[in-house]
Design a protein around this motif. Structure first.
Motif, PDB file in Angstrom:
ATOM      1  N   ALA A   6     100.353  29.839  69.180  1.00 47.02           N
ATOM      2  CA  ALA A   6     101.596  29.205  69.601  1.00 47.02           C
ATOM      3  C   ALA A   6     101.359  27.776  70.074  1.00 47.02           C
ATOM      4  CB  ALA A   6     102.246  30.009  70.731  1.00 47.02           C
ATOM      5  N   ALA A   7     102.364  26.923  69.819  1.00 43.94           N
ATOM      6  CA  ALA A   7     102.406  25.585  70.412  1.00 43.94           C
ATOM      7  C   ALA A   7     103.146  25.688  71.736  1.00 43.94           C
ATOM      8  CB  ALA A   7     103.124  24.622  69.482  1.00 43.94           C
ATOM      9  N   HIS A   8     102.611  25.055  72.769  1.00 40.83           N
ATOM     10  CA  HIS A   8     103.216  25.128  74.101  1.00 40.83           C
ATOM     11  C   HIS A   8     103.906  23.834  74.500  1.00 40.83           C
ATOM     12  CE1 HIS A   8     101.536  29.098  75.246  1.00 40.83           C
ATOM     13  NE2 HIS A   8     100.599  28.753  74.379  1.00 40.83           N
ATOM     14  N   SER A   9     103.808  22.817  73.650  1.00 41.06           N
ATOM     15  CA  SER A   9     104.492  21.554  73.898  1.00 41.06           C
ATOM     16  C   SER A   9     104.660  20.835  72.573  1.00 41.06           C
ATOM     17  CB  SER A   9     103.694  20.686  74.877  1.00 41.06           C
ATOM     18  OG  SER A   9     102.422  20.374  74.343  1.00 41.06           O
ATOM     19  N   ILE A  50     107.055  22.696  65.540  1.00 44.51           N
ATOM     20  CA  ILE A  50     105.975  22.395  66.475  1.00 44.51           C
ATOM     21  C   ILE A  50     106.224  21.059  67.163  1.00 44.51           C
ATOM     22  CG2 ILE A  50     103.507  21.844  66.649  1.00 44.51           C
ATOM     23  CD1 ILE A  50     103.087  23.786  64.275  1.00 44.51           C
ATOM     24  N   SER A 103     109.167  19.405  67.446  1.00 39.68           N
ATOM     25  CA  SER A 103     110.569  19.172  67.841  1.00 39.68           C
ATOM     26  C   SER A 103     111.182  18.029  67.033  1.00 39.68           C
ATOM     27  CB  SER A 103     110.673  18.886  69.352  1.00 39.68           C
ATOM     28  OG  SER A 103     110.454  20.042  70.118  1.00 39.68           O
ATOM     29  N   SER A 107     112.240  25.359  71.754  1.00 34.74           N
ATOM     30  CA  SER A 107     112.001  26.127  72.976  1.00 34.74           C
ATOM     31  C   SER A 107     110.592  26.701  72.911  1.00 34.74           C
ATOM     32  CB  SER A 107     113.038  27.257  73.090  1.00 34.74           C
ATOM     33  OG  SER A 107     112.810  28.025  74.251  1.00 34.74           O
ATOM     34  N   TYR A 108     109.722  26.184  73.759  1.00 33.61           N
ATOM     35  CA  TYR A 108     108.310  26.580  73.724  1.00 33.61           C
ATOM     36  C   TYR A 108     108.059  27.763  74.645  1.00 33.61           C
ATOM     37  CZ  TYR A 108     107.843  22.155  71.290  1.00 33.61           C
ATOM     38  OH  TYR A 108     107.973  21.135  70.381  1.00 33.61           O
ATOM     39  N   PRO A 109     107.049  28.586  74.319  1.00 30.94           N
ATOM     40  CA  PRO A 109     106.092  28.455  73.218  1.00 30.94           C
ATOM     41  C   PRO A 109     106.721  28.780  71.864  1.00 30.94           C
ATOM     42  CG  PRO A 109     105.704  30.507  74.387  1.00 30.94           C
ATOM     43  CD  PRO A 109     106.754  29.777  75.173  1.00 30.94           C
ATOM     44  N   VAL A 110     106.225  28.084  70.844  1.00 24.94           N
ATOM     45  CA  VAL A 110     106.671  28.284  69.468  1.00 24.94           C
ATOM     46  C   VAL A 110     105.536  28.901  68.673  1.00 24.94           C
ATOM     47  CG1 VAL A 110     107.280  27.130  67.313  1.00 24.94           C
ATOM     48  CG2 VAL A 110     108.369  26.419  69.443  1.00 24.94           C
ATOM     49  N   HIS A 161     109.561  34.684  67.605  1.00 22.61           N
ATOM     50  CA  HIS A 161     108.234  34.260  67.189  1.00 22.61           C
ATOM     51  C   HIS A 161     107.999  34.591  65.713  1.00 22.61           C
ATOM     52  CE1 HIS A 161     107.399  33.084  71.195  1.00 22.61           C
ATOM     53  NE2 HIS A 161     107.340  34.302  71.691  1.00 22.61           N
TER      54      HIS A 161
END
Length: 338
Positions: free
Chosen positions: A9-12, A49, A51, A57-60, A120
């Motif tokens: 996942a991407a967190h930002s 990832i 935006s 809306s993270y995590p993605v 997810h």
């Protein structure tokens, strides 16, 4: 097997993907659970990832070109079996009861559920989907390369169905990349005369090898002018701003220019070329389940598969960097190695 799904996942926005475990909750009555074998990477994954289209809306957990085997069935799932290999594309669900769903156009349902928005996606060991969006993969297709057909393939196949493209039509494909290289293959197998438009001189020979009969520069004004009136259908597979009037002029009277690439800039297009020669401008998203299934059968019959480069999913960040660099030829596929 643990109840938690393992994923990346991407967190930002623009951040690296990291290992991420999550609880998917109970399996829906009409859902299937798929153990992921392979998952393609699409520009849409990068857009989420980063935006790029809207704030994500993270995590993605990206991933919407999934191929894998069904390992669990909800009690009301229909027409699917444990162990069956299926593919899942941009959507995993729709309401099933609106006019569009009842008419076989589930991809236009107001409550359609994208695979990686609000939930997810497929950069994971498992994925869930409504049974109707889990499309059986024909035995004749290599599952390691079939993932990109579920999004990119379906996206460029749908216009041929929507607009009843004829084998005698002269079709142009603008952009020889992840979408465009598949569009060239489909158009050639459809029986059309195919012209590939590219801004990269190095891709001209590649386009001919993919099945194009001829190539044109998409940025050379003289070449575009010389091609005026020579096409019946022009498929735009890129998201870049182009010389829209010059491209429109390559169409014969009653020709159609159709967009499947996400062009984020406003289209600068004069209406005179449309009005004077009764030309059309249209666009379409990814297709409904019925068209996805037809596309897979057509691909199996003609052995149409994307040209792919494969990475283990544990090297997902290397794979994303490779795609961002523009060096991918032409789709990137992750092999699940949890």
């Amino acid at each position: 097997m643990t109840d938690l799904f393992r994923a990346y996942a991407a967190h930002s926005a623009g951040g690296p993907l990291q290992p991420f475990d999550f609880d998917p909750g109970p399996l829906g009555d009409e859902d299937v659970e798929i153990t992921v074998e392979h998952c393609g990477i699409c520009h849409s994954d990068l857009a989420m990832i980063d935006s790029e289209w809207f704030p994500a809306s993270y995590p993605v957990v990206p991933g919407h070109e999934v191929v894998g085997r069904i390992t669990a069935l909800g009690p009301r799932a229909k027409g699917r079996e444990i162990g069956q290999r299926v593919g899942v594309g941009w959507h995993t669900g729709s309401c099933t009861h609106c006019n569009f769903c009842l008419g076989g156009e589930q991809h236009l349902c107001a409550k359609r559920q994208p695979t990686l928005i609000g939930r997810h996606g497929g950069f994971a060991d498992r994925l869930r989907s409504h049974w109707s969006w889990a499309i059986p993969i024909p035995d004749g297709l290599d599952p390691a390369a079939a993932g990109p057909l579920m999004c990119g393939g379906g996206t460029v196949f749908l216009p041929f169905v929507l607009h009843s493209i004829k084998p005698t039509d002269r079709v142009g494909v603008v952009g020889i990349g992840g979408l465009g290289h598949l569009a060239v293959k489909f158009a050639r197998a459809w029986g059309c005369e195919v012209t590939a438009f590219t801004s990269s001189p190095s891709k001209r020979d590649e386009a001919l090898a993919l099945g194009a009969h001829k190539t044109l520069s998409s940025v050379d004004k003289a070449e575009l002018k010389a091609a005026a009136g020579s096409l019946d259908f022009l498929l735009i597979t890129v998201g870049a701003a182009l010389n829209w009037d010059a491209l429109l002029a390559t169409l014969a009277p009653k020709g159609r220019m159709h967009l499947v690439g996400v062009v984020t800039d406003a289209l600068a297009l004069k209406s005179g070329g449309l009005l004077s020669w009764q030309k059309s401008l249209s666009a379409s998203p990814t297709p409904p389940p019925s068209v996805l299934a037809t596309m897979l059968q057509f691909s199996a019959r003609h052995q149409i598969l994307p040209q792919v480069e494969r990475f283990p999913m544990s090297r997902v960040n290397d794979a994303l960097d490779h795609l961002r660099s523009g060096k991918a030829r032409y789709r990137v596929v992750l092999d699940a190695d949890f």
